[in-house]
Scaffold this active site. Structure first.
Site, PDB file in Angstrom:
ATOM      1  N   VAL A  70       0.815  -1.222   0.000  1.00  0.00           N
ATOM      2  CA  VAL A  70       0.000   0.000   0.000  1.00  0.00           C
ATOM      3  C   VAL A  70       0.849   1.273   0.000  1.00  0.00           C
ATOM      4  CG1 VAL A  70      -1.998  -1.082   1.135  1.00  0.00           C
ATOM      5  CG2 VAL A  70      -0.259   0.075   2.538  1.00  0.00           C
ATOM      6  N   ASN A  96      -7.029  -0.667   5.716  1.00  0.00           N
ATOM      7  CA  ASN A  96      -6.772  -1.351   6.986  1.00  0.00           C
ATOM      8  C   ASN A  96      -5.305  -1.716   7.202  1.00  0.00           C
ATOM      9  OD1 ASN A  96      -7.505  -3.430   9.271  1.00  0.00           O
ATOM     10  ND2 ASN A  96      -6.425  -4.610   7.699  1.00  0.00           N
ATOM     11  N   SER A 148      -6.548   4.243  15.154  1.00  0.00           N
ATOM     12  CA  SER A 148      -6.243   3.526  16.404  1.00  0.00           C
ATOM     13  C   SER A 148      -6.509   4.433  17.589  1.00  0.00           C
ATOM     14  CB  SER A 148      -4.772   3.112  16.426  1.00  0.00           C
ATOM     15  OG  SER A 148      -4.408   2.669  17.717  1.00  0.00           O
ATOM     16  N   TYR A 161       3.826   5.503  15.200  1.00  0.00           N
ATOM     17  CA  TYR A 161       2.507   4.890  14.971  1.00  0.00           C
ATOM     18  C   TYR A 161       1.390   5.878  15.332  1.00  0.00           C
ATOM     19  CZ  TYR A 161      -1.154   1.263  15.371  1.00  0.00           C
ATOM     20  OH  TYR A 161      -2.292   0.504  15.221  1.00  0.00           O
ATOM     21  N   ALA A 162       1.535   6.559  16.476  1.00  0.00           N
ATOM     22  CA  ALA A 162       0.499   7.517  16.910  1.00  0.00           C
ATOM     23  C   ALA A 162       0.375   8.656  15.903  1.00  0.00           C
ATOM     24  CB  ALA A 162       0.839   8.061  18.297  1.00  0.00           C
ATOM     25  N   ALA A 163       1.524   9.136  15.410  1.00  0.00           N
ATOM     26  CA  ALA A 163       1.487  10.230  14.432  1.00  0.00           C
ATOM     27  C   ALA A 163       0.781   9.770  13.157  1.00  0.00           C
ATOM     28  CB  ALA A 163       2.907  10.704  14.111  1.00  0.00           C
ATOM     29  N   SER A 164       1.076   8.528  12.724  1.00  0.00           N
ATOM     30  CA  SER A 164       0.438   8.034  11.496  1.00  0.00           C
ATOM     31  C   SER A 164      -1.064   7.896  11.685  1.00  0.00           C
ATOM     32  CB  SER A 164       1.049   6.691  11.068  1.00  0.00           C
ATOM     33  OG  SER A 164       0.676   5.642  11.950  1.00  0.00           O
ATOM     34  N   LYS A 165      -1.475   7.397  12.839  1.00  0.00           N
ATOM     35  CA  LYS A 165      -2.902   7.140  13.057  1.00  0.00           C
ATOM     36  C   LYS A 165      -3.667   8.429  13.329  1.00  0.00           C
ATOM     37  CE  LYS A 165      -2.924   2.674  12.427  1.00  0.00           C
ATOM     38  NZ  LYS A 165      -3.635   2.091  11.288  1.00  0.00           N
ATOM     39  N   ILE A 194      -6.968  -4.994  20.218  1.00  0.00           N
ATOM     40  CA  ILE A 194      -7.714  -6.080  19.572  1.00  0.00           C
ATOM     41  C   ILE A 194      -6.784  -7.300  19.481  1.00  0.00           C
ATOM     42  CG2 ILE A 194      -9.019  -6.750  17.497  1.00  0.00           C
ATOM     43  CD1 ILE A 194     -10.163  -4.243  18.994  1.00  0.00           C
TER      44      ILE A 194
HETATM   45  P1  NAP Z   1      -1.979  -7.447  11.497  1.00  0.00           P
HETATM   46  O1  NAP Z   1      -2.524  -8.696  12.076  1.00  0.00           O
HETATM   47  O2  NAP Z   1      -0.520  -7.189  11.573  1.00  0.00           O
HETATM   48  O3  NAP Z   1      -2.489  -7.354   9.981  1.00  0.00           O
HETATM   49  C1  NAP Z   1      -2.117  -6.299   9.142  1.00  0.00           C
HETATM   50  C2  NAP Z   1      -1.923  -6.834   7.740  1.00  0.00           C
HETATM   51  O4  NAP Z   1      -1.481  -5.747   6.898  1.00  0.00           O
HETATM   52  C3  NAP Z   1      -0.823  -7.905   7.685  1.00  0.00           C
HETATM   53  O5  NAP Z   1      -1.215  -8.975   6.872  1.00  0.00           O
HETATM   54  C4  NAP Z   1       0.316  -7.130   7.083  1.00  0.00           C
HETATM   55  O6  NAP Z   1       1.302  -7.941   6.451  1.00  0.00           O
HETATM   56  C5  NAP Z   1      -0.397  -6.232   6.113  1.00  0.00           C
HETATM   57  N1  NAP Z   1       0.489  -5.185   5.650  1.00  0.00           N
HETATM   58  C6  NAP Z   1       1.528  -4.625   6.301  1.00  0.00           C
HETATM   59  N2  NAP Z   1       2.164  -3.747   5.532  1.00  0.00           N
HETATM   60  C7  NAP Z   1       1.518  -3.743   4.342  1.00  0.00           C
HETATM   61  C8  NAP Z   1       1.710  -3.043   3.132  1.00  0.00           C
HETATM   62  N3  NAP Z   1       2.729  -2.187   2.989  1.00  0.00           N
HETATM   63  N4  NAP Z   1       0.876  -3.270   2.106  1.00  0.00           N
HETATM   64  C9  NAP Z   1      -0.134  -4.173   2.222  1.00  0.00           C
HETATM   65  N5  NAP Z   1      -0.375  -4.868   3.363  1.00  0.00           N
HETATM   66  C10 NAP Z   1       0.442  -4.657   4.415  1.00  0.00           C
HETATM   67  O7  NAP Z   1      -2.678  -6.176  12.162  1.00  0.00           O
HETATM   68  P2  NAP Z   1      -4.155  -5.967  12.760  1.00  0.00           P
HETATM   69  O8  NAP Z   1      -4.041  -5.989  14.224  1.00  0.00           O
HETATM   70  O9  NAP Z   1      -5.128  -6.821  12.063  1.00  0.00           O
HETATM   71  O10 NAP Z   1      -4.342  -4.442  12.355  1.00  0.00           O
HETATM   72  C11 NAP Z   1      -5.113  -4.017  11.245  1.00  0.00           C
HETATM   73  C12 NAP Z   1      -5.236  -2.502  11.322  1.00  0.00           C
HETATM   74  O11 NAP Z   1      -5.831  -2.136  12.569  1.00  0.00           O
HETATM   75  C13 NAP Z   1      -3.879  -1.781  11.286  1.00  0.00           C
HETATM   76  O12 NAP Z   1      -4.005  -0.582  10.563  1.00  0.00           O
HETATM   77  C14 NAP Z   1      -3.610  -1.498  12.750  1.00  0.00           C
HETATM   78  O13 NAP Z   1      -2.747  -0.404  12.915  1.00  0.00           O
HETATM   79  C15 NAP Z   1      -5.011  -1.218  13.240  1.00  0.00           C
HETATM   80  N6  NAP Z   1      -5.179  -1.391  14.678  1.00  0.00           N
HETATM   81  C16 NAP Z   1      -4.922  -2.593  15.277  1.00  0.00           C
HETATM   82  C17 NAP Z   1      -5.101  -2.698  16.651  1.00  0.00           C
HETATM   83  C18 NAP Z   1      -4.849  -3.980  17.395  1.00  0.00           C
HETATM   84  O14 NAP Z   1      -4.887  -3.950  18.642  1.00  0.00           O
HETATM   85  N7  NAP Z   1      -4.633  -5.098  16.749  1.00  0.00           N
HETATM   86  C19 NAP Z   1      -5.513  -1.594  17.390  1.00  0.00           C
HETATM   87  C20 NAP Z   1      -5.753  -0.393  16.736  1.00  0.00           C
HETATM   88  C21 NAP Z   1      -5.579  -0.309  15.369  1.00  0.00           C
HETATM   89  P3  NAP Z   1       2.648  -8.301   7.328  1.00  0.00           P
HETATM   90  O15 NAP Z   1       2.177  -9.144   8.464  1.00  0.00           O
HETATM   91  O16 NAP Z   1       3.518  -8.990   6.353  1.00  0.00           O
HETATM   92  O17 NAP Z   1       3.202  -6.973   7.806  1.00  0.00           O
END
Ligand code: NAP
Length: 255
Positions: A70, A96, A148, A161-165, A194
């Site tokens: 992305v 996402n 986030s 991360y905080a700045a990006s979100k 999560i």
């Molecule tokens: P995750 O399990 O790490 O899944 C994220 C997916 O995005 C992974 O498959 C990852 O691949 C893929 N990805 C990473 N870099 C990418 C890129 N450059 N292009 C395309 N895909 C890419 O994370 P998640 O917990 O499901 O999080 C999903 C979203 O929710 C994220 O934006 C995260 O910041 C946000 N979020 C999560 C939480 C939480 O507690 N889990 C809380 C708040 C917000 P790789 O594994 O190879 O990197």
């Protein structure tokens, strides 16, 4: 959320979900597919993407797999172009995909800052720009950006991360104003903690500390985020735009 009579709410809709190979993105993809949408699965993890696509086809849904980064504008444009060639339209975009590269600022490397901003913030810009012309032409579209709780409250060790979100929230509100009159809504969902691969490697002591801060006393599930995303993409949410929906077990409450 199927309508009375069993009609699926996203029948004939085309939905792009980035970061769809696991965690929250996978849950969103499966949820939208259950409602009849054809899912365009985007991620850097090809094999896992194929597994999600198989799950969807086994339950009689339709999915296409795009291995794309992305953070690369050219790859975002390629995905959108192919989807428009095949389907003529893009109805939904769920931005996402996200990464963490945690460190205290004193120790944070420039690469850790750049990579997190490139994926989490520029990735949202890239994919939104790639789809917006088609959505404007169709006078219809739904964009949901996954931010986030950390973008709202900050977190030691996560300044990148905080700045990006937090950046995603400003982007969401600005784009929402630009396209509101064209039938397009743009909203953000800000999850709290999560249970996904992103959080599973946190030490138990850290997880327990976070649980203490969460009024409902547990981490959320990916499905609890997917349900809110589904609502924001639905026609029932047509009058909601530029909003940030907190899904965090009460960890941060709206003013
Ligand atoms: P995750 O399990 O790490 O899944 C994220 C997916 O995005 C992974 O498959 C990852 O691949 C893929 N990805 C990473 N870099 C990418 C890129 N450059 N292009 C395309 N895909 C890419 O994370 P998640 O917990 O499901 O999080 C999903 C979203 O929710 C994220 O934006 C995260 O910041 C946000 N979020 C999560 C939480 C939480 O507690 N889990 C809380 C708040 C917000 P790789 O594994 O190879 O990197």
């Amino acid at each position: 959320m199927a309508r009375p009579g069993g009609e699926m709410i996203f029948k004939d809709r085309v939905s792009i979900v980035t970061g769809a190979s696991q965690g929250i993105g996978e849950s969103i993809a499966l949820e939208l597919s259950r409602e009849g949408a054809e899912i365009i699965l985007v991620d850097v993890q090809k094999e896992k993407l194929e597994e999600v696509a198989q799950k969807i086809s086994k339950s009689n849904g339709k999915a296409a797999v795009f291995c794309a980064d992305v953070s690369r504008m050219d790859q975002a444009m390629d995905v959108a172009e192919k989807v428009v060639q095949d389907h003529k339209k893009i109805d939904h975009l769920v931005n996402n995909a996200g990464i963490t590269r945690d460190n205290l600022l004193m120790r944070m490397k420039e690469e850790e800052w750049d990579s997190v901003l490139s994926v989490n913030l520029k990735g949202v810009f890239n994919f939104s720009k790639a789809v917006i012309r088609n959505m404007i032409g169709n006078r219809y579209g739904r964009i949901v950006n996954i931010s986030s709780v950390v973008g709202l409250m900050g977190n030691a060790g996560q300044s990148n991360y905080a700045a990006s979100k937090a950046g995603v929230l400003g982007f969401t509100k600005s784009l929402a104003r630009e396209v509101a009159a064209r039938g397009i809504t743009v909203n953000a969902v800000a999850p709290g903690y999560i249970a996904t691969p992103m959080t599973e490697n946190l030490p138990d002591s850290v997880k327990n500390m976070f649980v203490e801060l969460i009024p409902v006393k547990r981490f959320g599930t990916p499905d609890e985020i997917a349900h809110v995303v589904k609502f924001l993409l639905s026609d029932d949410a047509a009058y909601i735009t530029g909003q940030v929906i907190n899904v965090n077990g009460g960890m941060v409450m709206s003013p």
